[in-house]
Design a protein around this motif. Sequence first.
Motif, mmCIF file in Angstrom:
data_model
loop_
_atom_site.group_PDB
_atom_site.id
_atom_site.type_symbol
_atom_site.label_atom_id
_atom_site.label_comp_id
_atom_site.label_asym_id
_atom_site.label_seq_id
_atom_site.Cartn_x
_atom_site.Cartn_y
_atom_site.Cartn_z
ATOM 1 N N ASP A 78 0.853 -1.189 0.000
ATOM 2 C CA ASP A 78 0.000 0.000 0.000
ATOM 3 C C ASP A 78 0.888 1.238 0.000
ATOM 4 O O ASP A 78 1.936 1.263 0.662
ATOM 5 N N SER A 79 0.468 2.258 -0.723
ATOM 6 C CA SER A 79 1.252 3.491 -0.781
ATOM 7 C C SER A 79 1.326 4.178 0.577
ATOM 8 O O SER A 79 2.318 4.831 0.905
ATOM 9 N N TYR A 80 0.274 4.032 1.372
ATOM 10 C CA TYR A 80 0.285 4.646 2.700
ATOM 11 C C TYR A 80 1.337 3.985 3.597
ATOM 12 O O TYR A 80 2.009 4.659 4.383
ATOM 13 N N ASP A 94 1.577 8.591 -5.951
ATOM 14 C CA ASP A 94 0.439 7.679 -6.071
ATOM 15 C C ASP A 94 -0.756 8.185 -5.269
ATOM 16 O O ASP A 94 -1.900 8.153 -5.751
ATOM 17 N N ILE A 95 -0.510 8.657 -4.065
ATOM 18 C CA ILE A 95 -1.607 9.182 -3.244
ATOM 19 C C ILE A 95 -2.189 10.440 -3.878
ATOM 20 O O ILE A 95 -3.407 10.660 -3.867
ATOM 21 N N LYS A 98 -4.411 9.291 -6.671
ATOM 22 C CA LYS A 98 -5.677 8.774 -6.134
ATOM 23 C C LYS A 98 -6.592 9.917 -5.702
ATOM 24 O O LYS A 98 -7.814 9.845 -5.855
ATOM 25 N N LEU A 99 -5.990 10.964 -5.168
ATOM 26 C CA LEU A 99 -6.767 12.131 -4.753
ATOM 27 C C LEU A 99 -7.424 12.798 -5.959
ATOM 28 O O LEU A 99 -8.558 13.294 -5.876
ATOM 29 N N ASP A 103 -12.061 9.751 -4.101
ATOM 30 C CA ASP A 103 -12.100 10.246 -2.730
ATOM 31 C C ASP A 103 -10.889 9.727 -1.964
ATOM 32 O O ASP A 103 -10.668 8.520 -1.880
ATOM 33 N N GLU A 104 -10.101 10.627 -1.407
ATOM 34 C CA GLU A 104 -8.886 10.257 -0.668
ATOM 35 C C GLU A 104 -8.765 11.182 0.551
ATOM 36 O O GLU A 104 -7.939 12.100 0.585
ATOM 37 N N TRP A 106 -7.611 10.930 3.556
ATOM 38 C CA TRP A 106 -6.480 10.874 4.488
ATOM 39 C C TRP A 106 -5.152 11.240 3.840
ATOM 40 O O TRP A 106 -4.092 10.921 4.368
ATOM 41 N N TRP A 107 -5.203 11.939 2.725
ATOM 42 C CA TRP A 107 -3.967 12.299 2.030
ATOM 43 C C TRP A 107 -3.052 13.151 2.905
ATOM 44 O O TRP A 107 -1.824 13.019 2.861
ATOM 45 N N LYS A 221 -1.058 6.538 -11.408
ATOM 46 C CA LYS A 221 -1.527 5.328 -10.724
ATOM 47 C C LYS A 221 -1.135 4.078 -11.502
ATOM 48 O O LYS A 221 -0.714 3.068 -10.927
#
Length: 259
Positions: A78-80, A94-95, A98-99, A103-104, A106-107, A221
């Motif tokens: 996972d990127s996180y 990547d995050i 996704k943003l 919907d993201e 917690w970026w 992505k």
Amino acid sequence: MSQPSEPGSGSHEEPTAAEQAAADAEKNPPTKEWWDDPNLPWQGKPSKQDKQCWAAIALLGLYGIILLPLRPILLGLDSYVLAFVTGSNIAMADIGAKLATGDEPWWWVALLAAALTSVKFDWIFWWAGKLWGHDIIRVMSGRSKWAARTGAAAERLARKYGAPAIFLSWFIPFLPGAIVAAFVGDVGMKLRKYMLIDFIGALCYRAVWMYLGFNIGEPAKDLVKVIAKYANWFAVAMLIFIFVSTFLRTRRQQREAAS
């Protein structure tokens, strides 16, 4: 008439105690202590703090080697996870992508975590600069011609700009921030001030990568997915490279020591 010579007398005088000691020292030179090495940053016998700081730098190097093959595996998870553990630029991109594509919420957590994890060990080099001054810069810069050039550039930047150099070192490619940290530690900058500027620089730098991912969107992505797909193979290759290079370097050092 000449006087008879005394029994046992000869043309050579007996060596004095000092001369005998010098001769013995030449025949049996004293064993050199492990710390008496010009490639080490301290002068004379190291103190407890010297040993602790040097051990911290050594452990940091080991940590980096262990983490190197794990990065692609973490990206595959996972990127996180990668952002929290390494502060990776790829994870930030990547995050950001996704943003842009969904919907993201917690970026911002990932961004803060990436900045924090990027600076978590930088205090060690500040400490080294405080302990050893320019000697640690000499040691870090003396590993190769490339290291010497980049180290000199980092020192010039720190000498010219001071605190802003800490921030700028994040954005200048190949510039070793460790030398900037050591320099400001040497000149007496407080650790709290150094770490604050360092964190702000890391935060802005990681934000740039997240912004790039946000602007690129879906292609970013897709690229990360391709990297993650081959992550395990890349990790195996990195492990092989590390072990082989370590083995060859050890063999070379043994041959040099034997010659």
